[in-house]
Scaffold this active site. Sequence first.
Site, mmCIF file in Angstrom:
data_model
loop_
_atom_site.group_PDB
_atom_site.id
_atom_site.type_symbol
_atom_site.label_atom_id
_atom_site.label_comp_id
_atom_site.label_asym_id
_atom_site.label_seq_id
_atom_site.Cartn_x
_atom_site.Cartn_y
_atom_site.Cartn_z
ATOM 1 N N CYS A 135 29.650 32.328 44.933
ATOM 2 C CA CYS A 135 30.689 31.996 43.180
ATOM 3 C C CYS A 135 30.855 30.605 43.151
ATOM 4 O O CYS A 135 31.330 29.798 43.129
ATOM 5 C CB CYS A 135 32.405 32.517 43.357
ATOM 6 S SG CYS A 135 32.873 32.211 42.613
ATOM 7 N N CYS A 138 34.083 29.570 41.020
ATOM 8 C CA CYS A 138 34.823 28.713 42.406
ATOM 9 C C CYS A 138 34.463 27.773 43.088
ATOM 10 O O CYS A 138 35.223 26.934 43.029
ATOM 11 C CB CYS A 138 34.988 29.449 42.845
ATOM 12 S SG CYS A 138 34.606 32.174 42.870
ATOM 13 N N ASP A 139 33.602 27.088 43.243
ATOM 14 C CA ASP A 139 32.570 25.994 43.986
ATOM 15 C C ASP A 139 32.496 25.495 43.351
ATOM 16 O O ASP A 139 31.844 24.608 44.164
ATOM 17 C CB ASP A 139 32.417 26.837 45.525
ATOM 18 C CG ASP A 139 32.841 27.536 46.250
ATOM 19 O OD1 ASP A 139 34.467 27.076 45.999
ATOM 20 O OD2 ASP A 139 32.329 28.347 46.817
#
Length: 318
Positions: A135, A138-139
Site C-alpha cells: 500500500c 499507507c507507507d
Amino acid sequence: MSKIYDVIILGGGPAGLAAGLYCGRYRLDTLIIEKGKDGGQIAITNEIENYPGQMVEGESGPSLIARMSEQVKKFGAERITDVIKSVELEGDVKKLVGGQGEYLAKCVIVATGAFPRPIGCENEGRFVGKGISFCATCDANFFEDFEVYVVGGGDSAVEEAMYLTKFARKVTIIHRRDELRAAKSIQEKAFQNPKLNFLWDTVVESVDSTDGEDGLLNTMVVKNTKTGELTTINADEDDGLFGLFGFIGLLPKSELFRGVLDMDERGYLLTDANMHTNIPGVFAAGDVRDKAFRQVVTAAADGAIAANQAEHYISNLH
Ligand code: NAP
C-alpha cells in the site's frame, strides 16, 4: 429470534456501497456488514482519475469512498462492523454468523472484494512491515528520500510507482516481462517521469537483511527471467534500507464461500451477467466476482445490478 433483513450486503467497497445505495432507494430493509474500514482496494489507492464524473482535483480513494458511504447513509441502509465466520445460504432465509452475532436475510449480496497477491519470494513474510508493503498510500512516507522498488507491470504497479516518486529518491519498477501491462495513458506518464526506472525481465527471488533476524529489508536477490542470471541488490550504504512494494494483481476474498458458492480455480465467484450465483437469492458483485475488468466503475455497476436483482427476487417471494 433475530430480525430478518431483506438484504445483507457483505463488504463496504464500491460494489457493496453501490448495492447499499440502490437497495436503500428500493426501500429494502438493508444491512451492510464490513469488517474494517469502507473502501476495499480503493481505500489504499492514491489517485482516482477515471470514475465517471470525478473531476475533483487530487481525488483519492479514501475521499471518493467517504462520499459514497455518506450517500448510502442518506438512503437508510443499516451498518455494522463484524467479521463473518460462517454462512448458511440455502433456503428462503440466509444466515451469516459473525463474531458478534447472527444475521438473517432473504437475500445476500457478496461484495467482499480482493486483496493484494504476495510477491512470492523467499522470506517475504518476515519483511512485511519491515520494508515490504502492498500500500503506497499507507507507507510511502516511510521511504522519504530512500530507494524503493515496485514489483509488477499493471495499472496498479505503474500508478503507485509514480505516486512513490513523490517521496522516494529513486523508484525502480521490477517487471517479469519487457513490456508493461498498464494502460497506454498510464505508461506514457510513467516513461516521462525522470525518477522512475525499469528493471525488465526480472523477478524477486529472495529478500533479506544484513542486520540479522530483526533487521529491516536491505538486500534482495533478483533473477533475469530470460537468462536465469541472479543479481544481488543492496541498499545504498548511507540509507541502510530500501522499500519493496508488491502490486502483482489481486486474489479474491472468497474463502468463506468455498464449497458453498461456485468459484473458478483461483477462487473468483462465478455469476451470470445479472450477478446471480448458483444459489437463488445470493448475488456477487465487484472484484470477488470472475470478470475481465476490475475497476471502481465496474464494481459500482455490479453492485447496482445485484441490488436490482435482489429487489426482483424479493418481490417474487411474496
Ligand atoms: P493486473 O492488471 O493483474 O497486473 C498484474 C501485474 O503483475 C502484471 O503486470 C503481471 O505481469 C504481474 N504479475 C502477476 N503475477 C506475477 C508474479 N507472480 N510475479 C511477478 N509479476 C507478476 O493487476 P493490477 O495492476 O493490480 O490491477 C488489478 C485490476 O485493477 C486490473 O483490472 C486493473 O486494470 C485495475 N486497476 C485499474 C486502475 C486504473 O484504471 N487507474 C488502477 C489500478 C488497478 P504480466 O503483465 O507479465 O502478466
